[in-house]
Design an enzyme around this catalytic site. Structure first.
Site, short mmCIF file in Angstrom:
data_model
loop_
_atom_site.label_atom_id
_atom_site.label_comp_id
_atom_site.label_asym_id
_atom_site.label_seq_id
_atom_site.Cartn_x
_atom_site.Cartn_y
_atom_site.Cartn_z
N ASP A 46 52.88 36.10 38.16
CA ASP A 46 51.10 35.95 38.11
C ASP A 46 50.49 36.72 36.85
O ASP A 46 50.83 38.05 36.91
CB ASP A 46 50.55 36.55 39.28
CG ASP A 46 49.03 36.40 39.70
OD1 ASP A 46 48.62 35.39 39.99
OD2 ASP A 46 48.35 37.29 39.19
N LYS A 76 44.75 32.96 34.44
CA LYS A 76 43.32 32.76 34.97
C LYS A 76 42.33 32.92 33.80
O LYS A 76 42.63 33.29 32.83
CB LYS A 76 42.89 34.11 35.76
CG LYS A 76 43.88 34.32 37.02
CD LYS A 76 43.64 35.86 37.48
CE LYS A 76 45.03 36.00 38.51
NZ LYS A 76 46.09 36.36 37.73
N HIS A 107 39.09 33.63 37.21
CA HIS A 107 39.44 35.05 37.66
C HIS A 107 38.34 35.76 38.43
O HIS A 107 38.80 36.49 39.48
CB HIS A 107 39.69 35.67 36.28
CG HIS A 107 40.19 37.10 36.50
ND1 HIS A 107 41.17 37.39 35.26
CD2 HIS A 107 40.61 37.90 37.28
CE1 HIS A 107 41.91 38.33 35.86
NE2 HIS A 107 41.56 38.99 36.86
#
Length: 318
Positions: A46, A76, A107
């Site tokens: 991530d 993101k 985000h």
């Protein structure tokens, strides 16, 4: 040891435990990512443009030798790019050295001035962050949907969205967000928001799943009692609690032993935690321990419960 997966609303299987990279220094994250993939068995990384370490994350993925097709990569879009989402994605793809993402998130539900005085955190003369208050989140989401059509991202989702913010995009959405990445742990379980997300087919993801640095969660008496009962580490209990609830856990570390134990310990905990343990952890926040750790100074009401930080105030200008 196989990592459990969770099925998203588009049929994609997401590994339920991933390596978080927020606040991981660029000099450390290359080795951390390579180790996580090559040695520890992770298959989910991530990351985000806003973390300022995507190039190094990409280098870590390359150094691991694990084929790109076997790694689930999330990134993101940052607030200064809400009006130019594809441009942001292209930067991220170049940083990571890949031609697609498995998952791309908004985000924060906040558009920042793309022509402000800083590329990531533009501010006004009064010191407040330079938010484009007139921007519609539904317009950001339309651009996200277009990236799926182009094949540049397989799945799209959101991060830090309350019910109020989700309802700004759902009425016009052609694709329902697959995930909502949030601060989730037993001190900030957000039960009502999660019930709403699940009713819409949105899978929750947990960032900062162990709380903050020197987190009181790891010293909590109930967590310690459950850990001792099952011969687990406190972190195993906290991460296992999330995955038992079908929440994707994203613990972050650059220390090899912690990276490894966050994965193996979680999988062990899933098999040991019983219904009584889960119920006790579910009730920690309501027992007086509610605490949210991540509350940036956004000059916007995000619509979250238990956001205890005061609204930032304008500073007098000279």
């Amino acid at each position: 040891m196989s990592v459990p997966t969770i099925k998203l609303n588009n049929g994609v299987q997401i590994p339920a435990i991933g390596l978080g990279t927020w606040q991981s220094q660029p000099s450390e994250v290359v080795a951390a990512v390579a180790y996580a993939l090559k040695e520890a068995g992770y298959r989910h990384i991530d990351c985000a443009w806003g973390y300022n370490n995507e190039k190094e994350v990409g280098e870590g993925i390359r150094q691991s030798g694990v084929p790109r097709s076997e790694v689930f990569i999330t990134s993101k879009v940052w607030g200064t790019y809400h009006s130019r989402v594809e441009e942001a994605l292209d930067e991220t793809l170049a940083n990571l050295g890949t031609d697609y993402l498995d998952l791309y998130l908004i985000h924060w539900p906040i558009a920042l001035n793309p022509k402000g005085n800083h590329p990531a955190f533009p501010t006004l003369p009064n010191g407040l962050r330079d938010v484009v208050h007139s921007w519609k989140l539904s317009d950001t989401w339309k651009q996200m949907e277009a990236l799926v059509q182009k094949g540049k991202v397989k799945t799209i989702g959101i991060s830090n969205f309350s019910v109020k913010k989700i309802e700004e995009i759902l009425p016009s959405a052609e694709i329902i967000p697959a995930v909502n990445q949030l601060e989730l742990h037993p001190y900030n379980p957000q039960h009502e928001l999660l019930a709403y997300c699940r009713s819409k087919g949105i899978v929750p993801q947990a960032y900062s799943p162990l709380g903050s640095t020197n987190s009181p969660l790891l010293k909590d008496d109930v967590v310690l009692k459950i850990a001792q009962k099952h011969t687990l580490q406190p972190s195993d209990v906290l991460l296992g609690w999330l995955v038992v609830h079908d929440i994707v856990a994203l613990p972050k570390s650059v220390t090899p032993s912690r990276i490894a134990s966050n994965l193996t310990g979680t999988i062990t905990a899933i098999g040991k935690l019983d219904k009584g343990d889960i119920a006790e952890l579910d009730g920690l926040a309501a027992s007086g321990k509610q605490k949210r750790f991540i509350m940036p100074p956004w000059p916007v009401d995000l619509g979250f419960d238990n956001w205890t930080a005061p609204m930032p105030q304008p500073q007098p200008t000279a």
